[in-house]
Scaffold this motif. Structure first.
Motif, short mmCIF file in Angstrom:
data_model
loop_
_atom_site.label_atom_id
_atom_site.label_comp_id
_atom_site.label_asym_id
_atom_site.label_seq_id
_atom_site.Cartn_x
_atom_site.Cartn_y
_atom_site.Cartn_z
N MET A 1 0.85 -1.20 0.00
CA MET A 1 0.00 0.00 0.00
C MET A 1 0.89 1.24 0.00
SD MET A 1 -2.87 1.24 2.78
CE MET A 1 -3.87 -0.20 2.46
N ILE A 2 0.57 2.21 -0.90
CA ILE A 2 1.36 3.42 -0.93
C ILE A 2 0.92 4.37 0.17
CG2 ILE A 2 1.70 3.20 -3.42
CD1 ILE A 2 -0.38 5.42 -3.77
N SER A 3 1.81 5.24 0.57
CA SER A 3 1.49 6.20 1.60
C SER A 3 0.67 7.32 1.02
CB SER A 3 2.79 6.75 2.19
OG SER A 3 3.54 7.40 1.18
N SER A 4 0.17 8.24 1.90
CA SER A 4 -0.66 9.34 1.44
C SER A 4 0.14 10.30 0.57
CB SER A 4 -1.26 10.08 2.63
OG SER A 4 -0.23 10.53 3.50
N VAL A 5 1.45 10.35 0.79
CA VAL A 5 2.34 11.15 -0.07
C VAL A 5 3.13 10.19 -0.95
CG1 VAL A 5 4.29 12.74 -0.15
CG2 VAL A 5 2.52 13.03 1.60
N ILE A 6 3.06 10.40 -2.24
CA ILE A 6 3.74 9.52 -3.20
C ILE A 6 5.21 9.92 -3.29
CG2 ILE A 6 3.84 8.79 -5.61
CD1 ILE A 6 0.82 9.60 -5.77
N SER A 7 6.09 8.99 -2.97
CA SER A 7 7.52 9.26 -3.03
C SER A 7 8.06 8.87 -4.40
CB SER A 7 8.26 8.51 -1.93
OG SER A 7 8.02 7.12 -2.02
N VAL A 8 8.93 9.74 -4.95
CA VAL A 8 9.43 9.56 -6.30
C VAL A 8 10.94 9.77 -6.33
CG1 VAL A 8 9.33 10.40 -8.69
CG2 VAL A 8 7.25 10.38 -7.28
N VAL A 9 11.64 8.92 -7.07
CA VAL A 9 13.04 9.15 -7.43
C VAL A 9 13.07 9.48 -8.92
CG1 VAL A 9 15.31 8.09 -7.76
CG2 VAL A 9 14.07 7.74 -5.62
N VAL A 10 13.77 10.55 -9.28
CA VAL A 10 13.90 10.96 -10.67
C VAL A 10 15.32 10.67 -11.13
CG1 VAL A 10 13.80 12.89 -12.30
CG2 VAL A 10 12.17 12.77 -10.40
N ALA A 11 15.47 9.90 -12.21
CA ALA A 11 16.79 9.53 -12.72
C ALA A 11 16.93 9.98 -14.17
CB ALA A 11 17.00 8.03 -12.61
N ASP A 12 17.81 10.92 -14.39
CA ASP A 12 18.09 11.43 -15.74
C ASP A 12 19.49 12.04 -15.71
OD1 ASP A 12 18.10 13.53 -18.02
OD2 ASP A 12 16.24 12.42 -18.37
N ASP A 13 20.25 11.87 -16.79
CA ASP A 13 21.62 12.38 -16.76
C ASP A 13 21.71 13.88 -17.01
OD1 ASP A 13 20.88 12.21 -19.41
OD2 ASP A 13 22.80 11.42 -20.11
N GLU A 14 20.58 14.53 -17.30
CA GLU A 14 20.57 15.97 -17.50
C GLU A 14 19.98 16.66 -16.27
OE1 GLU A 14 19.02 17.38 -21.20
OE2 GLU A 14 19.65 15.57 -22.28
N LYS A 15 20.79 17.51 -15.64
CA LYS A 15 20.38 18.15 -14.40
C LYS A 15 19.15 19.04 -14.59
CE LYS A 15 22.29 20.79 -10.51
NZ LYS A 15 23.52 21.42 -9.96
N LEU A 16 19.08 19.74 -15.71
CA LEU A 16 17.93 20.61 -15.96
C LEU A 16 16.65 19.81 -16.11
CD1 LEU A 16 19.34 23.36 -18.37
CD2 LEU A 16 18.57 23.64 -16.00
N VAL A 17 16.74 18.65 -16.74
CA VAL A 17 15.56 17.80 -16.88
C VAL A 17 15.08 17.34 -15.51
CG1 VAL A 17 14.70 15.59 -17.75
CG2 VAL A 17 16.14 17.04 -19.21
N ARG A 18 16.01 16.91 -14.66
CA ARG A 18 15.63 16.48 -13.31
C ARG A 18 14.98 17.62 -12.54
NH1 ARG A 18 21.01 14.65 -13.21
NH2 ARG A 18 21.49 15.98 -11.40
N ALA A 19 15.57 18.80 -12.65
CA ALA A 19 15.03 19.95 -11.92
C ALA A 19 13.64 20.30 -12.42
CB ALA A 19 15.96 21.15 -12.08
N GLY A 20 13.44 20.21 -13.73
CA GLY A 20 12.13 20.52 -14.29
C GLY A 20 11.07 19.54 -13.83
N ILE A 21 11.41 18.25 -13.83
CA ILE A 21 10.46 17.23 -13.39
C ILE A 21 10.14 17.40 -11.91
CG2 ILE A 21 10.15 14.76 -13.00
CD1 ILE A 21 11.76 14.31 -15.58
N ARG A 22 11.18 17.64 -11.10
CA ARG A 22 10.95 17.88 -9.67
C ARG A 22 10.03 19.08 -9.47
NH1 ARG A 22 13.40 17.52 -4.44
NH2 ARG A 22 15.13 16.21 -5.16
#
Length: 220
Positions: free
Chosen positions: A1-22
């Protein structure tokens, strides 16, 4: 069962892409990016450390590519749902990614609201393929090997009529809640049917179920 807050790990080799998704995901109060990774090996380490609900993983990653990482996460941390990130609507690695256990296939240029909804759907146990790629991806599977259709139809013979109906709707991209409304049953009943189909068809996730359904029929 997932928690009330969905935890996510973002993996991408481009820092700007990661920042944008976050930045997009954390506009939603029920989603938290707990870590970012720039390589496949780092993503695997962070998944083991944080046990997130969802891993958003670039297909093309250095030091342990996204495909190998998806396979490792699906095998060793099955509680984490893996969704692949790409800029391409046609990608020769998609089939391997889905067979490796990925339950989502997202485009990096999708609308922010669509990304948030996709993460919520994946965390809830549903599969998600970006609409732009769903038909092209699944059609490619069937076109590569016409024998797939016969094999898929043979496998589907193990299902009841109601299970086949649920599977057909699942393959069209409907969520459990939408299938429940369409079939006039509870969402819990839909989940039970999906769980039984996973066992009967020896599938790891909903995407693999949808692949079999699409192989077997011409009208998905």
């Amino acid at each position: 069962m997932i928690s009330s807050v969905i935890s996510v790990v973002v993996a991408d080799d481009e820092k700007l892409v990661r920042a944008g998704i976050r930045g997009v995901l954390e506009t939603a109060q029920d989603i938290k990016v707990v870590a970012e990774a720039a390589t496949g090996s780092e993503a695997l380490r962070l998944v083991h450390q944080h046990r997130p609900d969802v891993l958003l993983l670039d297909i093309h990653m250095p030091d342990g590519d996204g495909l190998a990482t998806a396979e490792m996460v699906s095998k060793h941390v099955p509680s984490t749902a893996v969704a692949m990130l790409t800029t391409f609507t046609h990608d020769r690695y998609v089939e391997r990614a889905l067979h490796s256990g990925a339950v989502g296939f997202l485009l990096k240029d999708m609308e922010p609201r669509a990304l948030i909804d996709a993460v919520r759907s994946i965390a809830a146990g549903d599969a998600f393929l970006a609409p732009q790629v769903t038909r092209s991806v699944l059609t490619t599977f069937r076109e590569r090997d016409p024998r797939r259709a016969n094999r898929a139809r043979t496998r589907l013979a193990a299902l009841s009529d109601l299970e086949r109906k649920v599977l057909r709707l699942l393959a069209q991209g409907l969520s459990n809640a939408e299938i429940a409304r369409s079939c006039h049953m509870s969402e819990g009943s839909v989940k039970a049917h999906v769980s039984r189909m996973l066992v009967k068809l020896d599938c790891a996730n909903r995407v693999q179920l949808a692949m079999i359904a699409y192989d077997a029929e011409d009208n998905y």
